[in-house]
Design a protein around this motif. Structure first.
Motif, PDB file in Angstrom:
ATOM      1  N   GLY A   5      -7.061  91.978 -22.509  1.00 43.61           N
ATOM      2  CA  GLY A   5      -8.266  91.625 -21.907  1.00 43.61           C
ATOM      3  C   GLY A   5      -9.041  91.340 -23.017  1.00 43.61           C
ATOM      4  N   ASN A   6      -8.778  91.286 -24.385  1.00 46.17           N
ATOM      5  CA  ASN A   6      -9.854  91.307 -25.636  1.00 46.17           C
ATOM      6  C   ASN A   6     -10.395  89.851 -25.451  1.00 46.17           C
ATOM      7  N   VAL A   7      -9.625  88.792 -24.839  1.00 48.56           N
ATOM      8  CA  VAL A   7     -10.282  87.657 -25.035  1.00 48.56           C
ATOM      9  C   VAL A   7     -11.276  87.249 -23.985  1.00 48.56           C
TER      10      VAL A   7
ATOM     11  N   THR B 298     -15.363  98.265 -25.071  1.00 53.17           N
ATOM     12  CA  THR B 298     -16.334  97.638 -26.106  1.00 53.17           C
ATOM     13  C   THR B 298     -15.889  96.188 -26.415  1.00 53.17           C
ATOM     14  N   TYR B 299     -14.760  95.731 -25.469  1.00 54.66           N
ATOM     15  CA  TYR B 299     -14.516  94.321 -25.694  1.00 54.66           C
ATOM     16  C   TYR B 299     -15.491  93.395 -25.186  1.00 54.66           C
ATOM     17  N   ALA B 300     -16.085  92.500 -25.499  1.00 54.79           N
ATOM     18  CA  ALA B 300     -15.755  92.066 -26.946  1.00 54.79           C
ATOM     19  C   ALA B 300     -17.116  92.083 -27.923  1.00 54.79           C
ATOM     20  N   TRP B 301     -17.312  93.557 -28.495  1.00 56.69           N
ATOM     21  CA  TRP B 301     -18.580  94.028 -29.180  1.00 56.69           C
ATOM     22  C   TRP B 301     -18.726  92.938 -30.360  1.00 56.69           C
ATOM     23  N   TRP B 302     -17.589  92.451 -30.903  1.00 55.11           N
ATOM     24  CA  TRP B 302     -17.823  91.549 -32.149  1.00 55.11           C
ATOM     25  C   TRP B 302     -18.567  90.019 -31.813  1.00 55.11           C
ATOM     26  N   VAL B 303     -18.818  89.953 -30.533  1.00 50.63           N
ATOM     27  CA  VAL B 303     -19.683  88.602 -30.068  1.00 50.63           C
ATOM     28  C   VAL B 303     -20.856  89.187 -29.984  1.00 50.63           C
TER      29      VAL B 303
END
Length: 315
Positions: free
Chosen positions: A20-22, A52-57
Motif C-alpha cells: 500500500g505504499n503507492v 507512515t505511508y506516504a510520509w515522503w509526500v
C-alpha cells in the motif's frame, strides 16, 4: 492457488501481498480503489501498509491507511481481507520509536484511519534499538488483549533483538512474532539468507519479502541509466545497473521466454519457490501490473530455471 497460513496463527492469506505504499503517493484515492478492487476480484486478500505511508509526500504520513480505510468502509468487505500495518517507523515528527507509549498511541491512530476495530497483523516496522524488548512486547500484549490487534510480526529488527524477543515471549508468556518482513529479492539475497532465514526456520516464521521486485528493477524496465527517468522510483535502482544486476536480468529474460512469461512474474515465482516465503509484497499502479503479479503463484519453475536464476543472482 493455495492459501498460506501465517505462522501458528489462524490467518490465511493468498500468496501475493499488495503493498500500500503507492496509495496517496503515485495513486490518488480513486486510482487506489480501482487497484484494491481488482486485487480482491483476482482472488487475493492480503493488504500491507504502514502508519507512515506516504510520509515522503507530506512529512507526516497516514495517507495509505486513510485510503484503505475509506475503501473498506465503502466496500463493506472488512471481513474478507487481511490487513497488515506497522508501527515505529521514521517521519519528520519522530525517529524510530517502539516504546509502549508510542505503540499505544499509534495503534489507535491506525485503527481510526483504517476505520476498523482491529488490525490483523501489526509489525514492528523499525527497531529503535533502545526500548527494552519486554516493554515492546508488553505493549503488544495489551493491544492484543484489548482486541485491537490479532497478531504481531517484525520487519527491520536485528537478529539479536529477534532472538531476545522470542526468548522473552516464551519465558514471560508474552506475544511472539508470527511473521517476518525482510528486504529480499534476486538482487538482495545475502542479508536475508545469511542472517534471517535460519531464524525463520527456527521459529516457524512466515516470510513476506518487501521490495520483492527491487523497486521495479526486476521487471526489466530499467536496463540503462537512460531508463531511470521512466518513473519516480527510477533513481532507487541505479545501484543495480552493474554486471551482476544485468546478469540477473539476462537470466530472467531467458526463463521468462521459456515460459512465455515476464521477468517480474518469474522474479516473484522464484521467491515463492524459496523456503518459508508466504507472499511477496508487491505494489501496483495499473491493472496490467496486477495481471503480471497474479501470474506468479501459478508459474512453477523447474530445477533448471531455479539453478539458472540462483547462479546469476549469486554472481
Amino acid at each position: 492457488m493455495e492459501n498460506v497460513k501465517i505462522g501458528t496463527s489462524d490467518l490465511q492469506v493468498a500468496p501475493i501481498n499488495l503493498g500500500g505504499n503507492v496509495f496517496g503517493w503515485t495513486l490518488d484515492e480513486k486510482q487506489s480503489f480501482d487497484i484494491l478492487d481488482a486485487f480482491v476480484a483476482g482472488g487475493f486478500n492480503f493488504i500491507d501498509t504502514a502508519d507512515t505511508y506516504a510520509w515522503w509526500v507530506n512529512g507526516t504520513g497516514g495517507q495509505s491507511e486513510t485510503i484503505i480505510g475509506n475503501w473498506l468502509k465503502n466496500r463493506g468487505n472488512r471481513d474478507r481481507v487481511v490487513i497488515a500495518t506497522k508501527v515505529g517507523s521514521e517521519t519528520k515528527e519522530h525517529s524510530f520509536d517502539i516504546s509502549k507509549k508510542h505503540i499505544l498511541k499509534s495503534v489507535d491512530e491506525s485503527l481510526q484511519r483504517l476505520q476498523t476495530d482491529h488490525i490483523d497483523l501489526y509489525y514492528t516496522h523499525y527497531d529503535d534499538n533502545k526500548t527494552p524488548v519486554e516493554e515492546t512486547l508488553s505493549a503488544y500484549d495489551e493491544v492484543i488483549k484489548a482486541g485491537k490487534v490479532r497478531y504481531i510480526a517484525a520487519s527491520n529488527v536485528s537478529p539479536a533483538r529477534l532472538e531476545e524477543s522470542f526468548g522473552l515471549a516464551e519465558k514471560e508468556g508474552l506475544p511472539r512474532y508470527m511473521a517476518l518482513q525482510p528486504h529480499y529479492n534476486l538482487v538482495e539475497r545475502g542479508g536475508y539468507e545469511t542472517d534471517y532465514a535460519p531464524l525463520a526456520e527456527k521459529y516457524g516464521l512466515t516470510v513476506f519479502p518487501y521490495w520483492a521486485l527491487a523497486a521495479g528493477f526486476l521487471t526489466g524496465k530499467y536496463r540503462s541509466e537512460a531508463d531511470l527517468g521512466k518513473s519516480v522510483r527510477g533513481g532507487g535502482v541505479k545501484k543495480y545497473l552493474n554486471e551482476n544486476g544485468l546478469a540477473v536480468l539476462d537470466a530472467l529474460d531467458n526463463v521468462a521466454a521459456k515460459h512465455q512469461s515476464t521477468p517480474a512474474t518469474v522474479s516473484l515465482a522464484w521467491l515463492l519457490a524459496q523456503s518459508h516465503i508466504g507472499a511477496p509484497i508487491v505494489s501496483a499502479t495499473s491493472k496490467q501490473q496486477l495481471e503480471t503479479i497474479f501470474a506468479a503463484p501459478t508459474l512453477k519453475l523447474d530445477s533448471e530455471d531455479l539453478e539458472a536464476l540462483d547462479k546469476a543472482s549469486k554472481s
